[in-house]
Design a protein around this motif. Structure first.
Motif, short mmCIF file in Angstrom:
data_model
loop_
_atom_site.label_atom_id
_atom_site.label_comp_id
_atom_site.label_asym_id
_atom_site.label_seq_id
_atom_site.Cartn_x
_atom_site.Cartn_y
_atom_site.Cartn_z
N GLY A 77 -25.96 -22.15 -18.81
CA GLY A 77 -26.94 -21.11 -18.56
C GLY A 77 -28.01 -21.56 -17.59
O GLY A 77 -27.85 -22.54 -16.86
N PRO A 78 -29.15 -20.87 -17.56
CA PRO A 78 -30.22 -21.15 -16.59
C PRO A 78 -30.78 -22.57 -16.76
O PRO A 78 -30.68 -23.18 -17.81
N SER A 79 -31.39 -23.04 -15.67
CA SER A 79 -31.97 -24.37 -15.67
C SER A 79 -33.09 -24.45 -16.68
O SER A 79 -33.89 -23.52 -16.83
N GLY A 80 -33.17 -25.54 -17.40
CA GLY A 80 -34.20 -25.70 -18.41
C GLY A 80 -34.03 -27.00 -19.16
O GLY A 80 -33.30 -27.91 -18.74
N TRP A 81 -34.68 -27.09 -20.32
CA TRP A 81 -34.68 -28.30 -21.12
C TRP A 81 -33.74 -28.13 -22.30
O TRP A 81 -33.69 -27.10 -22.94
N GLY A 82 -32.94 -29.18 -22.56
CA GLY A 82 -32.02 -29.15 -23.68
C GLY A 82 -31.08 -30.35 -23.62
O GLY A 82 -30.99 -31.05 -22.61
N VAL A 83 -30.38 -30.58 -24.73
CA VAL A 83 -29.48 -31.73 -24.80
C VAL A 83 -28.39 -31.64 -23.75
O VAL A 83 -28.07 -32.62 -23.06
N MET A 84 -27.79 -30.43 -23.58
CA MET A 84 -26.72 -30.28 -22.61
C MET A 84 -27.22 -30.54 -21.19
O MET A 84 -26.53 -31.15 -20.37
N SER B 100 -40.07 -29.69 -16.64
CA SER B 100 -38.67 -29.53 -16.21
C SER B 100 -38.50 -29.64 -14.70
O SER B 100 -37.51 -30.20 -14.21
N GLU B 101 -39.45 -29.07 -13.94
CA GLU B 101 -39.32 -29.14 -12.47
C GLU B 101 -39.26 -30.59 -12.01
O GLU B 101 -38.45 -30.94 -11.13
N ALA B 102 -40.09 -31.45 -12.57
CA ALA B 102 -40.09 -32.85 -12.18
C ALA B 102 -38.77 -33.53 -12.57
O ALA B 102 -38.27 -34.38 -11.84
N ARG B 103 -38.22 -33.13 -13.71
CA ARG B 103 -36.95 -33.74 -14.14
C ARG B 103 -35.81 -33.35 -13.19
O ARG B 103 -34.98 -34.20 -12.83
N TYR B 104 -35.77 -32.10 -12.78
CA TYR B 104 -34.73 -31.68 -11.83
C TYR B 104 -34.96 -32.30 -10.45
O TYR B 104 -34.01 -32.67 -9.76
#
Length: 398
Positions: free
Chosen positions: A56-63, A116-120
């Motif tokens: 699904g959409p970009s975001g935070w999660g284990v997957m 999240s933006e920094a992680r991507y």
């Protein structure tokens, strides 16, 4: 919808080629040429894109965290596979596991502090730097470890440079536009997925072709070398002479024929295992004493040939004397021996010759000089004399 189809096809390509690499590697047994590691890289990248497709959409999660970790580990696996392809044995699972652990922890830290933006952006930046390093290394390799594959490596460097540029553009896009830049239907993502699909279609067959080409070269090299000593055999020597005289039509060379003294007695006294050890040690002496560009060959039995280029009769005789002394000084030691074994050699030196077609006649000259050295007491160097062109039965002397 179009981006989803492209990404799905890319996943299928990566996973199918992963299976193909793995299948090929099982057939190569001891020398897999890195194909098994390329299979791991394709599997990691295929799984990463599959997670992106269903996550699904970009975001935070284990997957998402696992997806990013696999995405970064995949090109590292390709690097490790390439190192194995170029005969640099390296471990695989330990560095990949360490990278996965470190990068997962880094994601958690960046997410908790910067979002999240920094992680991507972190993933895009790390990939850009990694692919830049790969591109520079490949270009450097065209002058060092990959000279024989210069054209192919340049093409790989250009293609990988494209991935580097796209990841750098993604890094900038995320910093300036946020996670909206990663929308699957955006123009940038469409270009990114099309380019990755192109690479996923082109690079795996190219890697297989390179492996098959390297295996063919290895088989050709094996056909041209003596399996015991690693020196050229007669076929390899003739190929080397042909190549040399084609490149230098006006050049000349001298032939040295080296025969181990009393080799039959060594075999009878110590056994054939020690006899093989002596042959290998003499081959090492000849290889280390010969000058760069000279050809060293095991002609058969206890006879060796050295072709000395770009020298005169005096220089060839001096080279032969250095080889004779080095053989005499070398001790042959083995765990099964109670004392070191020494041997000597007699060397015959020919006149100069200027074509591969003259090899047999030149060999007869050197053999005649060798025979004279055997008759005069062995452990000496003899230069061919005028009109001394008939072959001699030196093998009967041992």
């Amino acid at each position: 919808m179009v981006a989803t189809v492209i990404l799905g096809m890319l996943c299928v390509h990566l996973l199918l080629f992963s299976g193909m690499f793995l299948l090929f590697s099982t057939k190569l047994h001891g020398k897999k040429m890195g194909l098994d590691v390329f299979a791991i890289g394709n599997l990691l990248l295929g799984l990463a894109y599959l997670m992106q497709l269903v996550g699904g959409p970009s975001g935070w999660g284990v997957m998402s965290v696992v997806n990013h970790t696999l995405t970064l580990c995949a090109p590292v696996a390709y690097v490790l596979g390439a190192m194995r392809f170029f005969n640099r044995p390296v471990p695989v699972w330990r560095p990949l596991s360490a990278l996965a652990g470190i990068y997962t922890a880094a994601q958690v830290l960046v997410q908790s502090t910067l979002g999240s933006e920094a992680r991507y952006a972190l993933l895009a930046g790390c990939c850009a730097l990694l692919f830049l390093a790969m591109t520079v290394t490949l270009l450097y390799g065209t002058r060092t470890f990959a000279k024989d594959l210069r054209t192919e490596v340049v093409v790989f460097a250009v293609l990988i440079g494209g991935i580097c540029a796209l990841n750098a553009a993604k890094f900038v896009a995320i910093l300036s536009g946020g996670l909206q830049a990663l929308d699957m239907n955006s123009r940038f993502q469409m270009v990114f997925y099309i380019y990755m699909s192109f690479l996923g279609t082109v690079l795996p067959p190219s890697a297989v072709w390179l492996v098959l080409s390297r295996l063919t070269d290895d088989l050709r090299g094996m056909a041209a070398r003596d399996p015991l000593t690693g020196l050229l055999n007669r076929r390899g020597l003739m190929d080397g002479l042909d190549a040399y005289f084609r490149a230098r039509p006006a050049a000349s060379a001298h032939l040295l024929i080296v025969d181990i003294d009393h080799f039959k007695s060594i075999n009878d006294t110590w056994g054939h295992k020690v006899g093989d050890l002596v042959l290998c040690r003499v081959a090492e002496v000849l290889r280390s004493t010969a000058r760069r560009g000279d050809l060293t060959c095991r002609l058969g039995g206890e006879e060796f040939v050295v072709v000395a280029f770009d020298t005169d009769s005096i220089g060839a005789t001096q080279l032969a004397e250095r080889m004779r002394e080095a053989i005499e000084d070398r001790q042959m030691q083995d765990s099964g021996l109670t004392e070191p074994v020494r041997c000597t050699a007699t060397i015959g030196v020919s006149e100069g010759f200027a074509s591969a077609a003259a090899f047999d006649e030149t060999l007869h000259q050197a053999d005649a000089a060798l025979y004279r050295g055997k008759m005069s007491g062995r452990n000496c160097v003899e230069m061919v004399r005028a009109r001394e062109t008939q072959p001699a039965a030196s093998l009967s002397l041992g």
